[in-house]
Write a protein that holds these residues in place. Structure first.
Motif, PDB file in Angstrom:
ATOM      1  N   LEU A  28      -7.216   4.720  11.472  1.00  0.00           N
ATOM      2  CA  LEU A  28      -6.107   4.099  10.751  1.00  0.00           C
ATOM      3  C   LEU A  28      -5.608   2.894  11.536  1.00  0.00           C
ATOM      4  O   LEU A  28      -5.392   2.980  12.751  1.00  0.00           O
ATOM      5  CB  LEU A  28      -4.960   5.095  10.570  1.00  0.00           C
ATOM      6  CG  LEU A  28      -5.300   6.462   9.986  1.00  0.00           C
ATOM      7  CD1 LEU A  28      -4.038   7.318   9.889  1.00  0.00           C
ATOM      8  CD2 LEU A  28      -5.970   6.331   8.623  1.00  0.00           C
ATOM      9  N   TYR A  29      -5.415   1.774  10.842  1.00  0.00           N
ATOM     10  CA  TYR A  29      -4.941   0.535  11.476  1.00  0.00           C
ATOM     11  C   TYR A  29      -3.557   0.185  10.934  1.00  0.00           C
ATOM     12  O   TYR A  29      -3.242   0.418   9.758  1.00  0.00           O
ATOM     13  CB  TYR A  29      -5.902  -0.618  11.193  1.00  0.00           C
ATOM     14  CG  TYR A  29      -7.239  -0.482  11.879  1.00  0.00           C
ATOM     15  CD1 TYR A  29      -7.495  -1.124  13.085  1.00  0.00           C
ATOM     16  CD2 TYR A  29      -8.253   0.299  11.326  1.00  0.00           C
ATOM     17  CE1 TYR A  29      -8.721  -0.997  13.721  1.00  0.00           C
ATOM     18  CE2 TYR A  29      -9.480   0.439  11.960  1.00  0.00           C
ATOM     19  CZ  TYR A  29      -9.709  -0.212  13.150  1.00  0.00           C
ATOM     20  OH  TYR A  29     -10.926  -0.087  13.781  1.00  0.00           O
ATOM     21  N   LYS A  38      -4.152   1.050  16.403  1.00  0.00           N
ATOM     22  CA  LYS A  38      -4.985   1.955  15.634  1.00  0.00           C
ATOM     23  C   LYS A  38      -4.933   3.352  16.229  1.00  0.00           C
ATOM     24  O   LYS A  38      -4.633   3.526  17.416  1.00  0.00           O
ATOM     25  CB  LYS A  38      -6.430   1.466  15.583  1.00  0.00           C
ATOM     26  CG  LYS A  38      -7.222   1.710  16.869  1.00  0.00           C
ATOM     27  CD  LYS A  38      -8.697   1.378  16.667  1.00  0.00           C
ATOM     28  CE  LYS A  38      -9.513   1.770  17.893  1.00  0.00           C
ATOM     29  NZ  LYS A  38     -10.954   1.499  17.718  1.00  0.00           N
ATOM     30  N   ILE A  39      -5.217   4.346  15.385  1.00  0.00           N
ATOM     31  CA  ILE A  39      -5.384   5.721  15.849  1.00  0.00           C
ATOM     32  C   ILE A  39      -6.653   6.295  15.218  1.00  0.00           C
ATOM     33  O   ILE A  39      -7.016   5.928  14.101  1.00  0.00           O
ATOM     34  CB  ILE A  39      -4.176   6.621  15.507  1.00  0.00           C
ATOM     35  CG1 ILE A  39      -3.950   6.709  13.991  1.00  0.00           C
ATOM     36  CG2 ILE A  39      -2.928   6.131  16.213  1.00  0.00           C
ATOM     37  CD1 ILE A  39      -2.899   7.739  13.594  1.00  0.00           C
ATOM     38  N   GLY A  57      -2.088  -0.010   7.301  1.00  0.00           N
ATOM     39  CA  GLY A  57      -2.440  -1.186   6.519  1.00  0.00           C
ATOM     40  C   GLY A  57      -3.905  -1.258   6.134  1.00  0.00           C
ATOM     41  O   GLY A  57      -4.271  -1.949   5.183  1.00  0.00           O
ATOM     42  N   SER A  58      -4.776  -0.546   6.870  1.00  0.00           N
ATOM     43  CA  SER A  58      -6.210  -0.514   6.568  1.00  0.00           C
ATOM     44  C   SER A  58      -6.821   0.730   7.205  1.00  0.00           C
ATOM     45  O   SER A  58      -6.243   1.323   8.117  1.00  0.00           O
ATOM     46  CB  SER A  58      -6.914  -1.783   7.049  1.00  0.00           C
ATOM     47  OG  SER A  58      -6.631  -2.056   8.406  1.00  0.00           O
ATOM     48  N   ILE A  59      -8.004   1.112   6.694  1.00  0.00           N
ATOM     49  CA  ILE A  59      -8.615   2.386   7.079  1.00  0.00           C
ATOM     50  C   ILE A  59     -10.127   2.232   7.166  1.00  0.00           C
ATOM     51  O   ILE A  59     -10.738   1.535   6.353  1.00  0.00           O
ATOM     52  CB  ILE A  59      -8.290   3.485   6.043  1.00  0.00           C
ATOM     53  CG1 ILE A  59      -6.778   3.692   5.907  1.00  0.00           C
ATOM     54  CG2 ILE A  59      -8.973   4.801   6.399  1.00  0.00           C
ATOM     55  CD1 ILE A  59      -6.386   4.585   4.733  1.00  0.00           C
ATOM     56  N   VAL A  60     -10.737   2.898   8.150  1.00  0.00           N
ATOM     57  CA  VAL A  60     -12.192   3.057   8.198  1.00  0.00           C
ATOM     58  C   VAL A  60     -12.491   4.555   8.240  1.00  0.00           C
ATOM     59  O   VAL A  60     -12.044   5.256   9.145  1.00  0.00           O
ATOM     60  CB  VAL A  60     -12.812   2.364   9.425  1.00  0.00           C
ATOM     61  CG1 VAL A  60     -14.313   2.692   9.512  1.00  0.00           C
ATOM     62  CG2 VAL A  60     -12.615   0.860   9.365  1.00  0.00           C
ATOM     63  N   LEU A 101       1.625   5.669   3.426  1.00  0.00           N
ATOM     64  CA  LEU A 101       0.618   6.687   3.708  1.00  0.00           C
ATOM     65  C   LEU A 101       1.001   7.304   5.042  1.00  0.00           C
ATOM     66  O   LEU A 101       0.903   6.669   6.085  1.00  0.00           O
ATOM     67  CB  LEU A 101      -0.786   6.067   3.765  1.00  0.00           C
ATOM     68  CG  LEU A 101      -1.988   7.015   3.798  1.00  0.00           C
ATOM     69  CD1 LEU A 101      -3.262   6.261   3.419  1.00  0.00           C
ATOM     70  CD2 LEU A 101      -2.185   7.643   5.174  1.00  0.00           C
ATOM     71  N   LEU A 102       1.463   8.566   5.003  1.00  0.00           N
ATOM     72  CA  LEU A 102       2.072   9.153   6.198  1.00  0.00           C
ATOM     73  C   LEU A 102       1.407  10.443   6.677  1.00  0.00           C
ATOM     74  O   LEU A 102       1.772  10.946   7.735  1.00  0.00           O
ATOM     75  CB  LEU A 102       3.567   9.399   5.950  1.00  0.00           C
ATOM     76  CG  LEU A 102       4.412   8.140   5.727  1.00  0.00           C
ATOM     77  CD1 LEU A 102       5.852   8.517   5.415  1.00  0.00           C
ATOM     78  CD2 LEU A 102       4.350   7.224   6.939  1.00  0.00           C
ATOM     79  N   SER A 103       0.471  11.015   5.925  1.00  0.00           N
ATOM     80  CA  SER A 103      -0.238  12.208   6.376  1.00  0.00           C
ATOM     81  C   SER A 103      -1.602  12.264   5.721  1.00  0.00           C
ATOM     82  O   SER A 103      -1.831  11.650   4.674  1.00  0.00           O
ATOM     83  CB  SER A 103       0.569  13.478   6.063  1.00  0.00           C
ATOM     84  OG  SER A 103       0.824  13.603   4.677  1.00  0.00           O
TER      85      SER A 103
END
Length: 235
Positions: A28-29, A38-39, A57-60, A101-103
């Motif tokens: 997660l960015y 990021k995490i 804000g963005s996801i891989v 998006l929190l969980s």
């Protein structure tokens, strides 16, 4: 947890994921286009704020699938995330009801087969539509109205959408019985399209990349038990 600027590293190619004993990984960015803090997660997270990430804000998704939620504790609007890159909010939802998006948590898919039963009324009553190993972009176009008040997910994991063409709010149907639309987090019995969630053991690329292939789906038929889906009247 790590903080880093810049684009994500290339995803490892050819690595089999999914199914029983699978490994899951999502990054997660903080900002769009894979920038900012990021995490990396490999298990459920009830609150990304506890990981010192104020927003997403963005996801891989390196291996999945996952389901993310609007609020902490797996509550609120749902967002299905399969393998792929999501550079901005609009790539994982088009409902535009919330930008939070929190969980999120991993989604388990029990087999390569998919079977779903949709019912017009609560408690598995009324007209029934059964779908086997197929995606249906419009229930109404094939003889079933938009009212879906109960669901049985007999095999696989599915995602339903409020509107045709896989648009609007998303609702996850993991294997099990859903006697009332509140059971899948809806406030009204409205589902107009459904599709299978791709597990990485059987679908290496995932839906996020499959849907860009441009290959048209085979048209479903309403007659015969060997067809992708069947429609029947309630008692």
């Amino acid at each position: 947890m790590s903080e880093q600027q810049g684009a994500p590293e290339q995803l490892a190619a050819g690595k089999s994921q999914g199914g029983a004993g699978a490994t899951y990984k999502v990054v997660l960015y903080e900002f769009e286009n894979f920038r900012g803090k990021k995490i990396e997660l490999s298990a459920e997270c009830k609150d990304v704020g506890e990981k010192n990430l104020e927003k997403v804000g963005s996801i891989v998704v390196e291996s999945g699938p996952w389901v993310a939620f609007e609020r902490q504790g797996f509550a609120g609007e749902q967002f299905v995330l399969e393998k792929g890159e999501y550079p901005r909010w609009s790539t994982w939802t088009n409902s535009q009801n919330s930008y939070s998006l929190l969980s999120l948590r991993p989604l388990r898919v029990d087999s390569a087969e998919h079977k779903l039963q949709l019912f017009e009324n609560g408690g598995f009553a009324g007209r029934k539509m059964e779908i086997v190993d197929d995606d249906v972009p419009s229930l109404w176009a094939h003889g079933f109205q938009d009212r879906v008040a109960s669901v049985k997910a007999l095999n696989g994991t599915w995602v339903g959408y409020m509107y045709p063409g896989y648009r609007g709010r998303q609702y996850v149907f993991e294997r099990g019985d859903y006697k009332h639309w509140n059971d899948w987090g809806a406030t009204a019995p409205q589902v107009q399209s459904v599709r299978r969630v791709r597990d990485m053991q059987w679908h290496k690329r995932g839906w996020h990349q499959l849907k860009e292939s441009g290959k048209p789906p085979s048209p479903p038929s309403i007659s015969g038990t060997s067809k992708p889906w069947t429609l029947s009247e309630g008692h």
